[in-house]
Design an enzyme around this catalytic site. Structure first.
Site, PDB file in Angstrom:
ATOM      1  N   SER A   1       0.796  -1.228   0.000  1.00  0.00           N
ATOM      2  CA  SER A   1       0.000   0.000   0.000  1.00  0.00           C
ATOM      3  C   SER A   1       0.828   1.277   0.000  1.00  0.00           C
ATOM      4  CB  SER A   1      -0.930  -0.003   1.222  1.00  0.00           C
ATOM      5  OG  SER A   1      -0.194  -0.257   2.415  1.00  0.00           O
ATOM      6  N   GLU A   2       2.142   1.159  -0.091  1.00  0.00           N
ATOM      7  CA  GLU A   2       3.026   2.317   0.061  1.00  0.00           C
ATOM      8  C   GLU A   2       2.713   3.440  -0.935  1.00  0.00           C
ATOM      9  OE1 GLU A   2       5.398  -1.097   1.840  1.00  0.00           O
ATOM     10  OE2 GLU A   2       4.003  -0.801   0.171  1.00  0.00           O
TER      11      GLU A   2
END
Length: 258
Positions: free
Chosen positions: A131-132
């Site tokens: 999800s960065e």
């Protein structure tokens, strides 16, 4: 002081349980410090033959502690992610097999932890995501372990999109070893640990080194090195005991009793 990593040992297996459900087992500095200490103790305990990484609460690990990260960034301090590399290296380099037991979601840094383990078993309906990119950063540190596991096309897709995927996809792309119904998760982990504790301690450590060993320039160079390595293990005390035990139809001395 709250204990964030709980340790239970028995039957040759040390279970290290992330116990910070209030923040979804986020990788805070405190939790990582405790995890490193627990890994060190298990590594140095001759009675421990395999290590299980588990968790309390519905989430395996949500990644970096973003509250602590924001405070550190605003105050010019050290962000928790800077310590994550030491944790991943400690799991990856541990001479004892490490099994990740994943009953629920994992995100970001939690996926690096799963990839660092030698064997990972998850619930089929557990969810995962890199999800960065959605918060404007990149999955940098965890790539050291994750990119050694994932199929390249899958890595590109999931790193760039940040899309959520389930346990079955995680198994297909190499992030985990197996995905099973959640009700069968503990039995699956137990099957792996029961097999692992039957291996010779020196042989298990040597096999981990073999799995992480870079290939030589040519096939013949590789075969020469590996032949010499094989001879050393067959000639070791552990190797000779293993052969004797096999011929005598008994367990070798290192198999835990009871």
């Amino acid at each position: 002081m709250t204990e964030l990593v709980r340790v239970h040992a028995g039957g040759g297996v040390a279970t290290l349980t992330l116990d910070s459900p209030h923040n979804r087992n986020a990788l805070s500095t405190a939790l990582m410090t405790e995890l490193l200490a627990a890994l060190g103790v298990a590594r140095n305990d001759d009675a421990v033959r395999a290590i299980v990484l588990s968790h309390t609460g519905p989430v395996f690990c949500s990644g970096a502690d973003l509250k602590e990260t924001a405070a550190a960034t605003a105050g010019g301090g050290t962000v928790p992610a800077s310590r994550l590399g030491n944790v991943l290296a400690a799991v990856w380099e541990c001479p004892k097999p490490v099994v990740a037991r994943v009953a629920g979601p994992a995100r970001a840094g939690g996926l690096g932890l799963i990839a660092a383990a030698d064997i990972a078993v998850c619930a089929a309906d557990a969810t995962f995501a890199f999800s960065e990119v959605h918060i404007g950063v990149i999955p940098a540190v965890i790539s050291a372990t994750v990119l050694r596991r994932l199929a390249p096309r899958a890595a590109a897709e999931l790193y760039l999109t940040g899309e959520v995927f389930d346990g079955r996809r995680a198994a297909e792309i190499g992030l985990v070893t197996a995905a099973v119904p959640v009700g069968e998760l503990d039995a699956a982990v137990d099957r792996y640990t029961a097999a692992l504790v039957r291996g010779g301690p020196g042989a298990l450590a040597g096999t981990k080194q073999l799995l992480h060993r870079p290939l030589q320039m040519t096939l013949r160079e590789d075969l020469a090195d590996l032949s010499e390595l094989s001879g050393r293990y067959f000639g070791s005390e552990e190797g000779m005991e293993g052969v004797r035990a096999f011929r005598e139809k008994r367990d070798p001395y290192w198999v835990p009793r009871g």
